[in-house]
Design a protein around this motif. Structure first.
Motif, PDB file in Angstrom:
ATOM      1  N   LEU A 240       0.831  -1.211   0.000  1.00  0.00           N
ATOM      2  CA  LEU A 240       0.000   0.000   0.000  1.00  0.00           C
ATOM      3  C   LEU A 240       0.858   1.251   0.000  1.00  0.00           C
ATOM      4  CD1 LEU A 240      -2.894  -0.986   2.428  1.00  0.00           C
ATOM      5  CD2 LEU A 240      -3.033  -0.657  -0.045  1.00  0.00           C
ATOM      6  N   LEU A 241       1.950   1.233   0.750  1.00  0.00           N
ATOM      7  CA  LEU A 241       2.844   2.389   0.768  1.00  0.00           C
ATOM      8  C   LEU A 241       3.513   2.591  -0.593  1.00  0.00           C
ATOM      9  CD1 LEU A 241       4.414   1.948   4.305  1.00  0.00           C
ATOM     10  CD2 LEU A 241       3.059   3.906   3.538  1.00  0.00           C
ATOM     11  N   ALA A 242       3.892   1.491  -1.226  1.00  0.00           N
ATOM     12  CA  ALA A 242       4.475   1.591  -2.565  1.00  0.00           C
ATOM     13  C   ALA A 242       3.456   2.174  -3.547  1.00  0.00           C
ATOM     14  CB  ALA A 242       4.943   0.213  -3.037  1.00  0.00           C
ATOM     15  N   MET A 243       2.188   1.771  -3.403  1.00  0.00           N
ATOM     16  CA  MET A 243       1.126   2.331  -4.241  1.00  0.00           C
ATOM     17  C   MET A 243       0.981   3.835  -3.993  1.00  0.00           C
ATOM     18  SD  MET A 243      -2.955   1.498  -4.110  1.00  0.00           S
ATOM     19  CE  MET A 243      -3.097   2.408  -2.551  1.00  0.00           C
ATOM     20  N   GLU A 244       1.075   4.245  -2.730  1.00  0.00           N
ATOM     21  CA  GLU A 244       0.967   5.660  -2.382  1.00  0.00           C
ATOM     22  C   GLU A 244       2.111   6.462  -3.003  1.00  0.00           C
ATOM     23  OE1 GLU A 244      -0.358   6.894   1.687  1.00  0.00           O
ATOM     24  OE2 GLU A 244       1.701   7.670   1.795  1.00  0.00           O
ATOM     25  N   VAL A 245       3.312   5.917  -2.955  1.00  0.00           N
ATOM     26  CA  VAL A 245       4.464   6.569  -3.589  1.00  0.00           C
ATOM     27  C   VAL A 245       4.231   6.708  -5.092  1.00  0.00           C
ATOM     28  CG1 VAL A 245       6.916   6.332  -4.172  1.00  0.00           C
ATOM     29  CG2 VAL A 245       6.137   5.852  -1.840  1.00  0.00           C
ATOM     30  N   ALA A 246       3.763   5.632  -5.714  1.00  0.00           N
ATOM     31  CA  ALA A 246       3.501   5.660  -7.158  1.00  0.00           C
ATOM     32  C   ALA A 246       2.447   6.705  -7.497  1.00  0.00           C
ATOM     33  CB  ALA A 246       3.063   4.280  -7.637  1.00  0.00           C
ATOM     34  N   LEU A 247       1.415   6.819  -6.649  1.00  0.00           N
ATOM     35  CA  LEU A 247       0.359   7.806  -6.881  1.00  0.00           C
ATOM     36  C   LEU A 247       0.922   9.217  -6.778  1.00  0.00           C
ATOM     37  CD1 LEU A 247      -2.636   8.376  -7.359  1.00  0.00           C
ATOM     38  CD2 LEU A 247      -2.983   8.291  -4.876  1.00  0.00           C
ATOM     39  N   ASN A 248       1.765   9.468  -5.775  1.00  0.00           N
ATOM     40  CA  ASN A 248       2.387  10.787  -5.639  1.00  0.00           C
ATOM     41  C   ASN A 248       3.213  11.136  -6.874  1.00  0.00           C
ATOM     42  OD1 ASN A 248       1.301  11.251  -3.134  1.00  0.00           O
ATOM     43  ND2 ASN A 248       3.207  11.064  -1.998  1.00  0.00           N
ATOM     44  N   ILE A 249       3.992  10.173  -7.351  1.00  0.00           N
ATOM     45  CA  ILE A 249       4.822  10.421  -8.535  1.00  0.00           C
ATOM     46  C   ILE A 249       3.953  10.717  -9.751  1.00  0.00           C
ATOM     47  CG2 ILE A 249       6.454   9.345 -10.135  1.00  0.00           C
ATOM     48  CD1 ILE A 249       7.627   7.841  -7.713  1.00  0.00           C
ATOM     49  N   ALA A 250       2.847   9.969  -9.888  1.00  0.00           N
ATOM     50  CA  ALA A 250       1.932  10.192 -11.009  1.00  0.00           C
ATOM     51  C   ALA A 250       1.292  11.576 -10.934  1.00  0.00           C
ATOM     52  CB  ALA A 250       0.859   9.104 -11.025  1.00  0.00           C
ATOM     53  N   ILE A 251       0.860  11.968  -9.735  1.00  0.00           N
ATOM     54  CA  ILE A 251       0.246  13.294  -9.570  1.00  0.00           C
ATOM     55  C   ILE A 251       1.268  14.388  -9.858  1.00  0.00           C
ATOM     56  CG2 ILE A 251      -0.753  14.900  -7.889  1.00  0.00           C
ATOM     57  CD1 ILE A 251      -2.073  12.475  -6.545  1.00  0.00           C
ATOM     58  N   ASN A 252       2.485  14.215  -9.347  1.00  0.00           N
ATOM     59  CA  ASN A 252       3.530  15.199  -9.642  1.00  0.00           C
ATOM     60  C   ASN A 252       3.773  15.301 -11.142  1.00  0.00           C
ATOM     61  OD1 ASN A 252       4.392  16.320  -7.139  1.00  0.00           O
ATOM     62  ND2 ASN A 252       5.408  14.394  -6.618  1.00  0.00           N
ATOM     63  N   GLY A 253       3.818  14.162 -11.818  1.00  0.00           N
ATOM     64  CA  GLY A 253       4.018  14.173 -13.264  1.00  0.00           C
ATOM     65  C   GLY A 253       2.911  14.919 -13.987  1.00  0.00           C
ATOM     66  N   LEU A 254       1.661  14.684 -13.566  1.00  0.00           N
ATOM     67  CA  LEU A 254       0.520  15.357 -14.187  1.00  0.00           C
ATOM     68  C   LEU A 254       0.558  16.860 -13.935  1.00  0.00           C
ATOM     69  CD1 LEU A 254      -2.208  15.226 -15.652  1.00  0.00           C
ATOM     70  CD2 LEU A 254      -3.285  14.790 -13.419  1.00  0.00           C
ATOM     71  N   ILE A 255       0.864  17.255 -12.695  1.00  0.00           N
ATOM     72  CA  ILE A 255       0.901  18.677 -12.340  1.00  0.00           C
ATOM     73  C   ILE A 255       1.968  19.406 -13.151  1.00  0.00           C
ATOM     74  CG2 ILE A 255       1.406  20.323 -10.487  1.00  0.00           C
ATOM     75  CD1 ILE A 255      -1.336  18.952 -10.263  1.00  0.00           C
ATOM     76  N   PHE A 256       3.141  18.809 -13.288  1.00  0.00           N
ATOM     77  CA  PHE A 256       4.200  19.455 -14.062  1.00  0.00           C
ATOM     78  C   PHE A 256       3.859  19.453 -15.553  1.00  0.00           C
ATOM     79  CE2 PHE A 256       6.892  18.891 -10.268  1.00  0.00           C
ATOM     80  CZ  PHE A 256       7.490  20.151 -10.238  1.00  0.00           C
ATOM     81  N   TYR A 257       3.192  18.411 -16.026  1.00  0.00           N
ATOM     82  CA  TYR A 257       2.783  18.386 -17.436  1.00  0.00           C
ATOM     83  C   TYR A 257       1.842  19.550 -17.736  1.00  0.00           C
ATOM     84  CZ  TYR A 257       0.445  16.984 -21.729  1.00  0.00           C
ATOM     85  OH  TYR A 257      -0.083  16.976 -22.996  1.00  0.00           O
ATOM     86  N   VAL A 258       0.847  19.755 -16.878  1.00  0.00           N
ATOM     87  CA  VAL A 258      -0.086  20.872 -17.067  1.00  0.00           C
ATOM     88  C   VAL A 258       0.661  22.201 -16.982  1.00  0.00           C
ATOM     89  CG1 VAL A 258      -2.088  22.066 -16.096  1.00  0.00           C
ATOM     90  CG2 VAL A 258      -2.069  19.564 -16.235  1.00  0.00           C
ATOM     91  N   PHE A 259       1.580  22.307 -16.019  1.00  0.00           N
ATOM     92  CA  PHE A 259       2.341  23.545 -15.847  1.00  0.00           C
ATOM     93  C   PHE A 259       3.149  23.871 -17.102  1.00  0.00           C
ATOM     94  CE2 PHE A 259       6.312  25.667 -14.709  1.00  0.00           C
ATOM     95  CZ  PHE A 259       5.830  26.810 -14.080  1.00  0.00           C
ATOM     96  N   PHE A 260       3.773  22.872 -17.677  1.00  0.00           N
ATOM     97  CA  PHE A 260       4.640  23.107 -18.831  1.00  0.00           C
ATOM     98  C   PHE A 260       3.855  23.332 -20.127  1.00  0.00           C
ATOM     99  CE2 PHE A 260       7.912  20.435 -16.423  1.00  0.00           C
ATOM    100  CZ  PHE A 260       8.584  21.564 -15.961  1.00  0.00           C
ATOM    101  N   THR A 261       2.661  22.771 -20.246  1.00  0.00           N
ATOM    102  CA  THR A 261       1.959  22.774 -21.532  1.00  0.00           C
ATOM    103  C   THR A 261       0.798  23.755 -21.626  1.00  0.00           C
ATOM    104  OG1 THR A 261       0.540  20.925 -20.824  1.00  0.00           O
ATOM    105  CG2 THR A 261       2.578  20.375 -21.991  1.00  0.00           C
ATOM    106  N   LYS A 262       0.176  24.092 -20.485  1.00  0.00           N
ATOM    107  CA  LYS A 262      -0.990  24.978 -20.529  1.00  0.00           C
ATOM    108  C   LYS A 262      -0.572  26.396 -20.151  1.00  0.00           C
ATOM    109  CE  LYS A 262      -5.577  25.781 -18.484  1.00  0.00           C
ATOM    110  NZ  LYS A 262      -6.232  26.070 -19.778  1.00  0.00           N
ATOM    111  N   GLU A 263      -0.842  27.358 -21.035  1.00  0.00           N
ATOM    112  CA  GLU A 263      -0.554  28.758 -20.717  1.00  0.00           C
ATOM    113  C   GLU A 263      -1.680  29.646 -21.229  1.00  0.00           C
ATOM    114  OE1 GLU A 263       2.285  30.246 -24.352  1.00  0.00           O
ATOM    115  OE2 GLU A 263       3.266  29.209 -22.699  1.00  0.00           O
ATOM    116  N   PHE A 264      -1.864  30.744 -20.567  1.00  0.00           N
ATOM    117  CA  PHE A 264      -2.889  31.712 -20.947  1.00  0.00           C
ATOM    118  C   PHE A 264      -2.397  33.087 -20.521  1.00  0.00           C
ATOM    119  CE2 PHE A 264      -3.847  29.530 -17.010  1.00  0.00           C
ATOM    120  CZ  PHE A 264      -4.034  30.557 -16.104  1.00  0.00           C
TER     121      PHE A 264
END
Length: 455
Positions: free
Chosen positions: A418-442
């Motif tokens: 479960l802890l490994a799953m939590e780590v994986a989820l954090n990494i996935a969320i971080n990846g998504l947040i940075f993807y939006v930051f780098f690609t979406k601008e207004f």
């Protein structure tokens, strides 16, 4: 010992990846949201212009003083160098998260401690701000160091770090009070109940209060020892009270944008934050939560009714929440909570379940363990003071209550999977947040630079 080597390997990878992302963030944008004020002020201090203060800044000048101390000698006052302060603080945070969790676990240190530390070090909101020039990351550093050296009974050093924590963000005074109260309550219980063991329960606290009220000699010993051991903490509190009297508010600078008000639904928003980034704890305790809600159905009914009443009577919608589309809270509110009148009531069963879970983490015995009662009560008080007096919904306010609870609680031990799953989820969320930051601008009419979405 092997766990430490694994953690050092993680820290090396963490540092390398963070520096790469940091460089990419810098190339993408050199001014993000409130960095407009922080970077300008940081440059003033870094270049020795201590007489200049931006009235829009509402926090103490700790961040800018650190920049002046470490960057001025090298004449490194660029945006890149100023932001690098947060990166270094982030790496320090990862280290202290591990050593605090290891200290609390004691003889039970195993791979779980490593995975918990990795999960907390990669907490998405905290990790994202590690790449920007905000006060939050260095503020967390000082609080973590205060807690660690306090647990190691290095009281004078811990008190100095408490002062620095408040210097970073004055709201950290609640965590200074929390730690002082926790330590004094444990001291009092050790003196009054020497045979009760080290994991005191609520009954022990009441017994201690009764003994102190009926035994002046013991009360005197507690007061004298508290003053001796925690004089530095007490001095911090007295100095802060003088500041409040002189300033008339906890806010410096622009007081109009941060007027304190009781905002109890913030507790519910914190429960969403906790559940999102504590999936291992949720899945470990979900059966117990459901069993409690069904067996204690009358408490559940009363609790749900109370939550409905609180949301109806005390929901505050800050103007910034409605106007600033550079934060995820803007989209969550405007596209869900604020879109339909009933939407804000839909998550109530979820809020209730997580609040029950927090009650288990703080006050229930599980696997033969439970946190010290002084810690639990004072965590509740500090968390309420930290989040429930804020009008604006801001995920950064939830970081310290989350970290302190996850670091110190010891009665719920999720499995390694479960802890490994939590780590994986954090990494996935971080990846998504940075993807939006780098690609979406207004663009905003009054800014030439492209605007981006952050926490």
């Amino acid at each position: 010992m092997q766990i430490q080597y694994y953690f050092l390997a993680f820290l090396a990878v963490y540092s390398f990846v963070t520096l790469l992302l940091f460089h990419y963030v810098y190339q993408t944008s050199q001014q993000i949201v409130d960095e407009e004020f922080h970077l300008r002020q940081g440059k003033h201090f870094c270049q020795g212009r201590f007489h200049i203060w931006d009235p829009k800044i509402t926090t103490f000048p700790g961040l800018y003083l650190v920049s002046a101390l470490f960057l001025s000698p090298f004449k490194a006052c660029s945006v890149y160098a100023l932001r690098l302060t947060s990166v270094v603080a982030s790496i320090v945070n990862a280290y202290f998260i591990f050593v605090i969790r290891k200290t609390v676990a004691g003889k039970r240190t195993d791979a779980r401690v490593l995975l918990e530390s990795v999960s907390l070090a990669t907490l998405p909101p905290l990790y994202f701000f590690s790449h920007l020039y905000y006060t939050d990351v260095l503020s967390v550093t000082m609080v973590l160091m205060m807690v660690y050296f306090g647990l190691k009974e290095k009281h004078n050093l811990a008190a100095l770090l408490a002062f620095l924590a408040v210097l970073m963000r004055q709201t950290n005074i609640v965590w200074v009070v929390f730690f002082l109260g926790w330590q004094v309550s444990d001291l009092a219980m050790r003196l009054c109940l020497p045979n009760a063991g080290h994991r005191y329960k609520l009954k022990d606290l009441f017994d201690t209060i009764r003994i102190l009220l009926t035994t002046p000699r013991l009360l005197y010993r507690v007061l004298i020892r508290s003053c001796f051991f925690y004089f530095g903490f007490i001095l911090n509190l007295l100095a802060f009270m003088v500041f409040l009297y002189w300033n008339g508010s906890i806010v410096v600078g622009d007081k109009t944008a941060h007027v304190a008000a009781v905002h109890l639904p913030q507790i519910f928003y914190f429960s969403l934050f906790f559940a999102t980034f504590s999936s291992s704890v949720i899945f470990t305790m979900i059966r117990r939560m459901v069993r409690f809600a069904s067996k204690k159905w009358y408490i559940t009914v009363i609790g749900l009714a109370l939550f409905i009443w609180v949301i109806q009577q005390n929901t505050i919608v800050h103007p910034y929440l409605l106007a600033d589309n550079r934060h995820y809270t803007f989209y969550i509110w405007n596209r869900f909570f604020g879109r339909w009148w009933f939407a804000r009531y839909l998550p109530i069963p979820f809020y209730y379940g997580v609040v029950v879970l927090l009650g288990f983490l703080l006050f229930a015995q599980h696997n033969g363990q439970q946190p010290p009662v002084g810690f639990s009560i004072l965590w509740v008080v500090a968390s309420l003071g930290s989040v429930a007096l804020q009008q604006l919904i801001e995920v950064r306010y939830f970081i310290l209550p989350f970290l302190v609870l996850r670091l110190i609680q010891s009665n719920v031990r999720p499995s390694k999977k479960l802890l490994a799953m939590e780590v994986a989820l954090n990494i996935a969320i971080n990846g998504l947040i940075f993807y939006v930051f780098f690609t979406k601008e207004f663009y905003w009419n009054d800014y030439e630079e492209a605007q981006r979405v952050i926490w």
